[in-house]
Write a protein that holds these residues in place. Structure first.
Motif, PDB file in Angstrom:
ATOM      1  N   LEU A  25       0.832  -1.212   0.000  1.00  0.00           N
ATOM      2  CA  LEU A  25       0.000   0.000   0.000  1.00  0.00           C
ATOM      3  C   LEU A  25       0.865   1.259   0.000  1.00  0.00           C
ATOM      4  CD1 LEU A  25      -2.944  -0.711   2.480  1.00  0.00           C
ATOM      5  CD2 LEU A  25      -3.125  -0.099   0.071  1.00  0.00           C
ATOM      6  N   LEU A  26       1.899   1.258   0.831  1.00  0.00           N
ATOM      7  CA  LEU A  26       2.763   2.445   0.888  1.00  0.00           C
ATOM      8  C   LEU A  26       3.600   2.616  -0.372  1.00  0.00           C
ATOM      9  CD1 LEU A  26       3.919   2.645   4.588  1.00  0.00           C
ATOM     10  CD2 LEU A  26       2.582   4.320   3.301  1.00  0.00           C
ATOM     11  N   LEU A  46      -4.793   4.963   5.190  1.00  0.00           N
ATOM     12  CA  LEU A  46      -4.155   3.655   5.055  1.00  0.00           C
ATOM     13  C   LEU A  46      -4.822   2.594   5.927  1.00  0.00           C
ATOM     14  CD1 LEU A  46      -0.409   4.681   4.834  1.00  0.00           C
ATOM     15  CD2 LEU A  46      -1.871   3.854   2.982  1.00  0.00           C
TER      16      LEU A  46
END
Length: 155
Positions: A25-26, A46
């Motif tokens: 995700l990051l 997030l």
């Protein structure tokens, strides 16, 4: 207690699911978020993605990939969704605090996979071994409203 649902195995299983998920995700969203939004907003976005992703998809996959070495508590319907809400309510402030501490030291100096490794090695054991065990008994009546018990898969 089923050894597959021991606190240590659950912690390892959670980490096995969370570390690669948050890292991906990051890697995908980090460049769009860091430097553009405050850390609490980044964490909000997030964790709003990560908790449902891991709760509904990744953790069942971890159970299958480990051949049942770790089994997450099996819940259905409303209890399953309410547990996800509680986990998010614990995860969001925890990750925000850890990120605020870690980013001040490492952002821009450390690759994302190393950053997420450090954050998850701090946050997942705190969440899994300290915070959730302290909070879940208090919210269990709300989680189980309308259900009889927390069965475990394979038990």
């Amino acid at each position: 207690m089923n050894p597959s649902s021991s606190p240590l195995r659950l912690t390892v299983g959670r980490w096995l699911g969370i570390y690669p998920s948050i890292t991906l995700l990051l890697l995908a969203l980090g460049p769009l978020l860091f430097g553009h939004l405050p850390t609490p907003i980044i964490t909000l976005l997030l964790t709003a993605i990560l908790v449902p992703l891991t709760h509904y998809l990744v953790f069942p996959l971890i159970e299958r990939l480990t051949g049942g070495w770790v089994l997450f508590p099996a819940q259905h319907g409303r209890a399953h969704h309410r547990t996800a809400i509680v986990v998010w309510a614990v995860t969001y402030p925890l990750i925000t605090l850890v990120l605020l501490a870690v980013l001040a030291l490492l952002h821009g100096k450390t690759p994302i996979p190393v950053l997420t490794l450090i954050v998850t090695l701090i946050a997942v054991p705190l969440q899994s071994l300290v915070l959730l065990p302290a909070i879940m008994p208090k919210v269990r009546p709300w989680i189980l409203n309308g259900t009889r018990s927390l069965a475990h898969k394979g038990a």
